[in-house]
Design a protein around this motif. Structure first.
Motif, PDB file in Angstrom:
ATOM      1  N   VAL A 156     -46.275 -44.699  68.546  1.00 55.33           N
ATOM      2  CA  VAL A 156     -45.438 -43.644  67.980  1.00 55.33           C
ATOM      3  C   VAL A 156     -44.253 -43.462  68.910  1.00 55.33           C
ATOM      4  O   VAL A 156     -44.434 -43.233  70.112  1.00 55.33           O
ATOM      5  CB  VAL A 156     -46.211 -42.317  67.844  1.00 55.33           C
ATOM      6  CG1 VAL A 156     -45.320 -41.249  67.213  1.00 55.33           C
ATOM      7  CG2 VAL A 156     -47.484 -42.507  67.021  1.00 55.33           C
ATOM      8  N   ALA A 157     -43.038 -43.561  68.372  1.00 53.04           N
ATOM      9  CA  ALA A 157     -41.825 -43.380  69.176  1.00 53.04           C
ATOM     10  C   ALA A 157     -40.913 -42.389  68.461  1.00 53.04           C
ATOM     11  O   ALA A 157     -40.697 -42.503  67.254  1.00 53.04           O
ATOM     12  CB  ALA A 157     -41.102 -44.712  69.383  1.00 53.04           C
ATOM     13  N   VAL A 158     -40.386 -41.410  69.207  1.00 53.12           N
ATOM     14  CA  VAL A 158     -39.594 -40.328  68.623  1.00 53.12           C
ATOM     15  C   VAL A 158     -38.120 -40.522  68.942  1.00 53.12           C
ATOM     16  O   VAL A 158     -37.732 -40.653  70.106  1.00 53.12           O
ATOM     17  CB  VAL A 158     -40.079 -38.960  69.158  1.00 53.12           C
ATOM     18  CG1 VAL A 158     -39.269 -37.835  68.535  1.00 53.12           C
ATOM     19  CG2 VAL A 158     -41.559 -38.775  68.867  1.00 53.12           C
ATOM     20  N   ALA A 159     -37.301 -40.521  67.895  1.00 46.01           N
ATOM     21  CA  ALA A 159     -35.855 -40.637  68.068  1.00 46.01           C
ATOM     22  C   ALA A 159     -35.194 -39.265  68.125  1.00 46.01           C
ATOM     23  O   ALA A 159     -34.172 -39.085  68.779  1.00 46.01           O
ATOM     24  CB  ALA A 159     -35.237 -41.451  66.931  1.00 46.01           C
ATOM     25  N   GLU A 160     -35.788 -38.307  67.432  1.00 46.80           N
ATOM     26  CA  GLU A 160     -35.202 -36.959  67.375  1.00 46.80           C
ATOM     27  C   GLU A 160     -36.294 -35.952  67.057  1.00 46.80           C
ATOM     28  O   GLU A 160     -37.168 -36.210  66.223  1.00 46.80           O
ATOM     29  CB  GLU A 160     -34.114 -36.914  66.295  1.00 46.80           C
ATOM     30  CG  GLU A 160     -33.411 -35.588  66.137  1.00 46.80           C
ATOM     31  CD  GLU A 160     -32.387 -35.622  65.031  1.00 46.80           C
ATOM     32  OE1 GLU A 160     -32.360 -34.679  64.222  1.00 46.80           O
ATOM     33  OE2 GLU A 160     -31.621 -36.603  64.954  1.00 46.80           O
ATOM     34  N   GLY A 161     -36.260 -34.787  67.714  1.00 46.47           N
ATOM     35  CA  GLY A 161     -37.251 -33.756  67.460  1.00 46.47           C
ATOM     36  C   GLY A 161     -38.504 -33.954  68.295  1.00 46.47           C
ATOM     37  O   GLY A 161     -38.453 -34.473  69.407  1.00 46.47           O
TER      38      GLY A 161
END
Length: 280
Positions: A156-161
């Motif tokens: 799981v990788a988060v770009a925003e938030g």
């Protein structure tokens, strides 16, 4: 087909109607034909037959009503290309090639993912959205992030938030923010969090993927998903870590670059591709 693609609920409604039609057809003799007794071949009056039909129809309605009133479910399956999925609130999911997505609607949507997907989810405090991928559940969503689930391992990788990742194997949920990347190992029940440039999150949409200390087994799985190229590796190599960027839109070139960057021997014959330790 246009109507089916317009809304996930349409597919569920169509499937339910088709199922009802199939049951009616299967029990047509009981619903519509007069009862014939062997002794004297006496036929029941038409009124009785109509009553039987009405009773059976009422039973069908009672049986199917909960199905029609329950939360709709839609399944999306991709092969060599991506598919854009629109959720009811305007959020979108880009389903990666060779992946599967199941969306169960209603007030609180539930999503099950096998493969890869890019999520662009609108924040809605009144809605509880949960995404299940392998052994993890992703919640507290109002963000843009990428999920890859392969052979018990989930990334799981988060770009925003921000998102929350939980699993029965973990002592407590893990909170991920912009630039965080989590690797969950289902076999060992462990999770590791690292940093990743936000512009590298979900790069597969542009035909390339950036890796940071990623097991070779997952890199090979990505090549299979995004390039359609199958590669065998020895068990000793599965845990070897790789860092770098591969152009996965060209599977053969990516495999060649991977073997060179990791100092591995690439073999190709009629059975396919294989990576081995380089002989010294």
């Amino acid at each position: 087909m246009t109507w089916l693609a317009a809304d996930p609920r349409h597919r569920s409604a169509y499937d339910q109607i088709a199922l009802a039609d199939s049951l009616v057809e299967e029990h047509r003799d009981n619903l519509h034909e007069h009862d014939v007794r062997q002794a004297g071949r006496w036929r029941r009056p038409l009124k009785w037959s109509a009553g039987l039909t009405a009773a059976a129809a009422a039973s069908l309605i009672a049986f199917f009503a909960p199905h029609f009133l329950s939360a709709p479910m839609a399944t999306y399956q991709t092969f060599g290309s991506t598919e854009q999925v629109a959720l009811e609130d305007g959020s979108t999911v880009l389903l990666a090639p060779r992946s599967r997505l199941v969306v169960t609607g209603g007030r609180d949507e539930k999503i099950e993912l096998a493969g890869g997907a890019w999520f662009n989810i609108r924040h809605n405090a009144a809605r509880a959205l949960a995404i299940t991928a392998g052994q993890v559940e992703i919640t507290d969503i109002g963000t843009r992030f990428d999920v890859q689930a392969t052979d018990g391992q989930v990334r799981v990788a988060v770009a925003e938030g921000e998102v929350q990742v939980s699993s029965s194997s973990l002592a407590q949920p893990v909170h991920l923010h912009s630039g965080d990347a989590l690797l969950f190992d289902g076999e060992g029940g462990r999770a590791a969090v690292s940093k990743l440039p936000t512009d590298a999150v979900g790069q597969w949409r542009q035909g390339r993927i950036t890796y940071e200390e990623t097991p070779l087994s997952l890199v090979i799985a990505d090549l299979a998903r995004y390039s359609g190229i199958q590669v065998e590796i020895g068990r000793a190599l599965r845990g070897r870590l790789f860092s770098g960027t591969l152009v996965v839109s060209n599977g053969k070139a990516a495999l060649r670059d991977l073997s060179q960057l990791m100092g591995l021997e690439l073999h190709h014959d009629r059975s396919g591709y294989r990576l081995d330790e380089r002989e010294r």
